[in-house]
Motif scaffolding. Structure first.
Motif, PDB file in Angstrom:
ATOM      1  N   LYS A   1      -7.563 -17.801 -12.902  1.00  0.00           N
ATOM      2  CA  LYS A   1      -8.253 -18.715 -12.383  1.00  0.00           C
ATOM      3  C   LYS A   1      -9.914 -18.420 -12.539  1.00  0.00           C
ATOM      4  O   LYS A   1     -10.402 -17.489 -12.850  1.00  0.00           O
ATOM      5  CB  LYS A   1      -8.204 -18.247 -10.682  1.00  0.00           C
ATOM      6  CG  LYS A   1      -9.050 -19.338  -9.844  1.00  0.00           C
ATOM      7  CD  LYS A   1      -9.035 -19.294  -8.231  1.00  0.00           C
ATOM      8  CE  LYS A   1      -9.567 -20.253  -7.469  1.00  0.00           C
ATOM      9  NZ  LYS A   1      -9.753 -20.166  -5.954  1.00  0.00           N
ATOM     10  N   ASN A   2     -10.384 -19.534 -12.971  1.00  0.00           N
ATOM     11  CA  ASN A   2     -11.721 -19.405 -13.273  1.00  0.00           C
ATOM     12  C   ASN A   2     -12.503 -20.459 -12.351  1.00  0.00           C
ATOM     13  O   ASN A   2     -12.030 -21.083 -11.543  1.00  0.00           O
ATOM     14  CB  ASN A   2     -12.122 -19.879 -14.756  1.00  0.00           C
ATOM     15  CG  ASN A   2     -11.779 -21.024 -15.363  1.00  0.00           C
ATOM     16  OD1 ASN A   2     -11.599 -22.087 -14.215  1.00  0.00           O
ATOM     17  ND2 ASN A   2     -11.324 -21.367 -16.622  1.00  0.00           N
ATOM     18  N   LYS A   3     -13.794 -20.646 -12.633  1.00  0.00           N
ATOM     19  CA  LYS A   3     -14.643 -21.392 -11.622  1.00  0.00           C
ATOM     20  C   LYS A   3     -14.311 -22.867 -11.705  1.00  0.00           C
ATOM     21  O   LYS A   3     -14.926 -23.823 -10.851  1.00  0.00           O
ATOM     22  CB  LYS A   3     -16.191 -21.192 -11.837  1.00  0.00           C
ATOM     23  CG  LYS A   3     -16.570 -21.584 -13.152  1.00  0.00           C
ATOM     24  CD  LYS A   3     -18.076 -21.467 -13.257  1.00  0.00           C
ATOM     25  CE  LYS A   3     -18.805 -21.673 -14.395  1.00  0.00           C
ATOM     26  NZ  LYS A   3     -20.142 -21.495 -14.563  1.00  0.00           N
ATOM     27  N   TRP A   4     -13.419 -23.195 -12.508  1.00  0.00           N
ATOM     28  CA  TRP A   4     -13.065 -24.804 -12.656  1.00  0.00           C
ATOM     29  C   TRP A   4     -11.583 -24.940 -12.224  1.00  0.00           C
ATOM     30  O   TRP A   4     -11.104 -26.098 -12.083  1.00  0.00           O
ATOM     31  CB  TRP A   4     -13.122 -25.143 -14.096  1.00  0.00           C
ATOM     32  CG  TRP A   4     -14.405 -25.478 -14.549  1.00  0.00           C
ATOM     33  CD1 TRP A   4     -15.413 -26.268 -14.321  1.00  0.00           C
ATOM     34  CD2 TRP A   4     -15.122 -24.364 -15.453  1.00  0.00           C
ATOM     35  NE1 TRP A   4     -16.711 -25.780 -14.767  1.00  0.00           N
ATOM     36  CE2 TRP A   4     -16.581 -24.526 -15.539  1.00  0.00           C
ATOM     37  CE3 TRP A   4     -14.850 -23.322 -16.112  1.00  0.00           C
ATOM     38  CZ2 TRP A   4     -17.430 -24.023 -16.303  1.00  0.00           C
ATOM     39  CZ3 TRP A   4     -15.551 -22.535 -16.758  1.00  0.00           C
ATOM     40  CH2 TRP A   4     -16.895 -22.690 -16.894  1.00  0.00           C
ATOM     41  N   GLY A   5     -10.905 -23.921 -11.485  1.00  0.00           N
ATOM     42  CA  GLY A   5      -9.774 -24.050 -11.202  1.00  0.00           C
ATOM     43  C   GLY A   5      -8.622 -23.080 -11.426  1.00  0.00           C
ATOM     44  O   GLY A   5      -8.907 -22.443 -12.384  1.00  0.00           O
ATOM     45  N   GLU A   6      -7.316 -23.432 -11.047  1.00  0.00           N
ATOM     46  CA  GLU A   6      -6.282 -22.504 -11.408  1.00  0.00           C
ATOM     47  C   GLU A   6      -5.844 -23.181 -12.566  1.00  0.00           C
ATOM     48  O   GLU A   6      -5.734 -24.346 -13.081  1.00  0.00           O
ATOM     49  CB  GLU A   6      -5.134 -22.734 -10.181  1.00  0.00           C
ATOM     50  CG  GLU A   6      -5.534 -22.331  -8.899  1.00  0.00           C
ATOM     51  CD  GLU A   6      -5.121 -20.716  -8.798  1.00  0.00           C
ATOM     52  OE1 GLU A   6      -4.572 -20.005  -9.716  1.00  0.00           O
ATOM     53  OE2 GLU A   6      -5.802 -20.177  -7.811  1.00  0.00           O
ATOM     54  N   PRO A   7      -5.212 -22.309 -13.680  1.00  0.00           N
ATOM     55  CA  PRO A   7      -4.553 -22.665 -14.843  1.00  0.00           C
ATOM     56  C   PRO A   7      -3.272 -23.518 -14.413  1.00  0.00           C
ATOM     57  O   PRO A   7      -2.824 -23.497 -13.181  1.00  0.00           O
ATOM     58  CB  PRO A   7      -3.891 -21.432 -15.462  1.00  0.00           C
ATOM     59  CG  PRO A   7      -3.894 -20.398 -14.227  1.00  0.00           C
ATOM     60  CD  PRO A   7      -4.785 -20.741 -13.278  1.00  0.00           C
ATOM     61  N   ARG A   8      -2.982 -24.554 -15.318  1.00  0.00           N
ATOM     62  CA  ARG A   8      -2.085 -25.295 -15.083  1.00  0.00           C
ATOM     63  C   ARG A   8      -0.929 -25.007 -16.072  1.00  0.00           C
ATOM     64  O   ARG A   8      -0.784 -24.751 -17.241  1.00  0.00           O
ATOM     65  CB  ARG A   8      -2.667 -26.818 -15.589  1.00  0.00           C
ATOM     66  CG  ARG A   8      -3.738 -27.245 -14.821  1.00  0.00           C
ATOM     67  CD  ARG A   8      -4.216 -28.591 -15.094  1.00  0.00           C
ATOM     68  NE  ARG A   8      -3.307 -29.632 -15.131  1.00  0.00           N
ATOM     69  CZ  ARG A   8      -3.409 -30.820 -15.597  1.00  0.00           C
ATOM     70  NH1 ARG A   8      -4.661 -31.076 -15.968  1.00  0.00           N
ATOM     71  NH2 ARG A   8      -2.562 -31.792 -15.343  1.00  0.00           N
ATOM     72  N   HIS A   9       0.420 -25.141 -15.452  1.00  0.00           N
ATOM     73  CA  HIS A   9       1.558 -24.840 -16.175  1.00  0.00           C
ATOM     74  C   HIS A   9       1.940 -25.820 -17.024  1.00  0.00           C
ATOM     75  O   HIS A   9       1.213 -26.922 -17.119  1.00  0.00           O
ATOM     76  CB  HIS A   9       2.626 -25.194 -14.988  1.00  0.00           C
ATOM     77  CG  HIS A   9       4.024 -24.545 -15.531  1.00  0.00           C
ATOM     78  ND1 HIS A   9       5.033 -25.584 -16.038  1.00  0.00           N
ATOM     79  CD2 HIS A   9       4.447 -23.191 -15.356  1.00  0.00           C
ATOM     80  CE1 HIS A   9       5.941 -24.753 -16.148  1.00  0.00           C
ATOM     81  NE2 HIS A   9       5.641 -23.404 -16.138  1.00  0.00           N
ATOM     82  N   PRO A  10       2.544 -25.779 -18.149  1.00  0.00           N
ATOM     83  CA  PRO A  10       2.746 -26.724 -19.131  1.00  0.00           C
ATOM     84  C   PRO A  10       3.282 -28.061 -18.622  1.00  0.00           C
ATOM     85  O   PRO A  10       3.232 -29.088 -19.192  1.00  0.00           O
ATOM     86  CB  PRO A  10       3.799 -26.093 -20.244  1.00  0.00           C
ATOM     87  CG  PRO A  10       3.242 -24.481 -20.129  1.00  0.00           C
ATOM     88  CD  PRO A  10       3.154 -24.409 -18.781  1.00  0.00           C
ATOM     89  N   SER A  11       4.279 -28.040 -17.343  1.00  0.00           N
ATOM     90  CA  SER A  11       4.789 -28.914 -16.913  1.00  0.00           C
ATOM     91  C   SER A  11       3.554 -29.990 -16.344  1.00  0.00           C
ATOM     92  O   SER A  11       3.862 -31.006 -15.868  1.00  0.00           O
ATOM     93  CB  SER A  11       5.790 -28.803 -15.817  1.00  0.00           C
ATOM     94  OG  SER A  11       4.995 -28.145 -14.677  1.00  0.00           O
ATOM     95  N   GLY A  12       2.390 -29.591 -15.865  1.00  0.00           N
ATOM     96  CA  GLY A  12       1.247 -30.340 -15.561  1.00  0.00           C
ATOM     97  C   GLY A  12       0.798 -30.034 -14.127  1.00  0.00           C
ATOM     98  O   GLY A  12      -0.333 -30.228 -13.681  1.00  0.00           O
ATOM     99  N   ARG A  13       1.714 -29.389 -13.448  1.00  0.00           N
ATOM    100  CA  ARG A  13       1.494 -28.449 -12.215  1.00  0.00           C
ATOM    101  C   ARG A  13       0.597 -27.250 -12.140  1.00  0.00           C
ATOM    102  O   ARG A  13       0.548 -26.534 -13.031  1.00  0.00           O
ATOM    103  CB  ARG A  13       2.649 -28.431 -11.377  1.00  0.00           C
ATOM    104  CG  ARG A  13       3.397 -27.390 -11.900  1.00  0.00           C
ATOM    105  CD  ARG A  13       4.903 -27.394 -11.001  1.00  0.00           C
ATOM    106  NE  ARG A  13       5.837 -26.302 -11.631  1.00  0.00           N
ATOM    107  CZ  ARG A  13       5.788 -25.029 -11.418  1.00  0.00           C
ATOM    108  NH1 ARG A  13       5.076 -24.453 -10.917  1.00  0.00           N
ATOM    109  NH2 ARG A  13       6.675 -24.494 -12.103  1.00  0.00           N
ATOM    110  N   VAL A  14      -0.121 -27.122 -11.108  1.00  0.00           N
ATOM    111  CA  VAL A  14      -1.015 -25.967 -10.994  1.00  0.00           C
ATOM    112  C   VAL A  14      -0.365 -24.852 -10.587  1.00  0.00           C
ATOM    113  O   VAL A  14       0.477 -24.647  -9.709  1.00  0.00           O
ATOM    114  CB  VAL A  14      -2.387 -26.283 -10.043  1.00  0.00           C
ATOM    115  CG1 VAL A  14      -3.084 -24.979  -9.630  1.00  0.00           C
ATOM    116  CG2 VAL A  14      -3.096 -27.438 -10.344  1.00  0.00           C
ATOM    117  N   VAL A  15      -0.640 -23.718 -11.331  1.00  0.00           N
ATOM    118  CA  VAL A  15       0.066 -22.475 -11.230  1.00  0.00           C
ATOM    119  C   VAL A  15      -0.838 -21.612 -10.333  1.00  0.00           C
ATOM    120  O   VAL A  15      -2.114 -21.462 -10.676  1.00  0.00           O
ATOM    121  CB  VAL A  15       0.503 -21.929 -12.336  1.00  0.00           C
ATOM    122  CG1 VAL A  15       1.115 -20.427 -12.179  1.00  0.00           C
ATOM    123  CG2 VAL A  15       1.250 -22.470 -13.158  1.00  0.00           C
ATOM    124  N   THR A  16      -0.330 -20.971  -9.368  1.00  0.00           N
ATOM    125  CA  THR A  16      -1.343 -20.171  -8.546  1.00  0.00           C
ATOM    126  C   THR A  16      -1.080 -18.698  -8.893  1.00  0.00           C
ATOM    127  O   THR A  16      -0.213 -18.219  -9.371  1.00  0.00           O
ATOM    128  CB  THR A  16      -0.978 -20.140  -6.855  1.00  0.00           C
ATOM    129  OG1 THR A  16       0.501 -19.892  -7.012  1.00  0.00           O
ATOM    130  CG2 THR A  16      -1.043 -21.563  -6.173  1.00  0.00           C
TER     131      THR A  16
END
Length: 189
Positions: free
Chosen positions: A118-133
């Motif tokens: 996670k950085n200051k712009w949000g959580e990383p995104r899974h290749p499927s397009g959903r956000v990964v926590t």
């Protein structure tokens, strides 16, 4: 993987979104689509000039300048989100202005891998397009500090058909029982 249709859809619906993140696949699928659109547009403009001469150059005679205007802001915001995904500020776009090394350095920024944390712009995104926590939620509602294991899905594919051990079955039963008591019956843990 972030497919071409999903990437173009995200490009359209996030046209004015300067925050957040855009994966490598999301950026490069849109880049390919725009490249193909510009090739067709330029070909049509050249054909129009060939057929109608310079009389075709008028308010609406050329398609390519209109497409450049149409895609300018969404492409800029997509590039900003791509830089955010690599952990860089969107002001790094200005590196293009540097003579000689500006374009190669900017190209490197765009092909760089995603920041997996996670950085200051949000959580990383899974290749499927959903956000990964980044933290996994346990059955009691607390978050564990485990990092995402990219090989876990492969381990499941290899071991998925194997019979579970008695200890695994007992752990599953206990987790289901705890879940049922806390969520269905409303009893505290």
């Amino acid at each position: 993987m972030f497919g071409p249709i999903a990437a173009c859809e995200a490009f359209i619906f996030n046209a004015f979104n300067v925050s957040g993140r855009a994966t490598r696949a999301e950026y490069w699928w849109v880049f390919l689509a725009q490249f193909l659109i510009y090739v067709v547009s330029i070909t049509m403009d050249i054909w129009s000039l060939y057929v109608h001469g310079f009389a075709a150059i008028g308010f609406a005679g050329m398609l390519t300048p209109w497409l450049l205007l149409l895609f300018a802001v969404p492409t800029l915001t997509l590039t900003m989100r791509r830089l955010h995904d690599t952990g860089r500020s969107s002001f790094k776009i200005a590196v293009v202005l540097l003579p000689v090394i500006g374009l190669p350095l900017f190209g490197y920024y765009l092909v760089a891998g995603s920041d997996m944390d996670k950085n200051k712009w949000g959580e990383p995104r899974h290749p499927s397009g959903r956000v990964v926590t980044s933290a996994k939620t346990m059955s009691d509602g607390t978050a564990s500090a485990q990092k995402h294991n990219p090989f876990a899905s492969y381990a499941y594919l290899v071991n998925g058909e194997a019979d579970p051990t008695p200890a695994t079955l007992e752990a599953r039963r206990a987790e289901i029982s705890d879940y049922y008591r806390s969520r269905v019956l409303g009893q505290g843990a």
